[in-house]
Design an enzyme around this catalytic site. Sequence first.
Site, short mmCIF file in Angstrom:
data_model
loop_
_atom_site.label_atom_id
_atom_site.label_comp_id
_atom_site.label_asym_id
_atom_site.label_seq_id
_atom_site.Cartn_x
_atom_site.Cartn_y
_atom_site.Cartn_z
N SER A 66 0.79 -1.23 0.00
CA SER A 66 0.00 0.00 0.00
C SER A 66 0.83 1.28 0.00
CB SER A 66 -0.97 0.01 1.18
OG SER A 66 -0.28 0.23 2.39
N LYS A 103 0.33 4.48 7.00
CA LYS A 103 -0.36 5.32 6.02
C LYS A 103 0.14 6.76 6.14
CE LYS A 103 -3.34 2.11 4.78
NZ LYS A 103 -2.87 1.23 3.75
#
Length: 146
Positions: A66, A103
């Site tokens: 990701s 993230k």
Amino acid sequence: MTPDALIPSHPAPPSLRLPHPLALTRAGLSGFPSPAQDYEGRTLDLNERLVKRPSASFFMTVTGDSMETLGIQDGDLLLIDRSIDPRPGHILVALVEGEITVKRYQLIDKRPYLCSANPDYPPIPVEDLGCQVWGVVRSVIHDYPV
């Protein structure tokens, strides 16, 4: 991304100085530097260079794809600093609904989100979920296959 392993930083890491030759390069010149430059006696301790606050730092190995476009790849080692106040743009390690994730912290329409660098993963709204920030990623250590 989820952690494969969480490794605490040593509160007072021992010094480990490795050779760190001064690399001199100049545009427009060709040739090779003097072999003596490799023996100038310069050293580098990665603890001094990367770990700014040992008591607030830990390492984590990540899995997943990701964050690849931001240079964080599957198997990389992250250095996380818990003493840094998160700001938009920082890459964070957070616990979101019981799952550890890596993230980028961003504001979208003035609301905080944890965003992936991969379009296959939607932004995570921080306000609507149980989210606990563990720290800010200070460094990424990436091994190349050799």
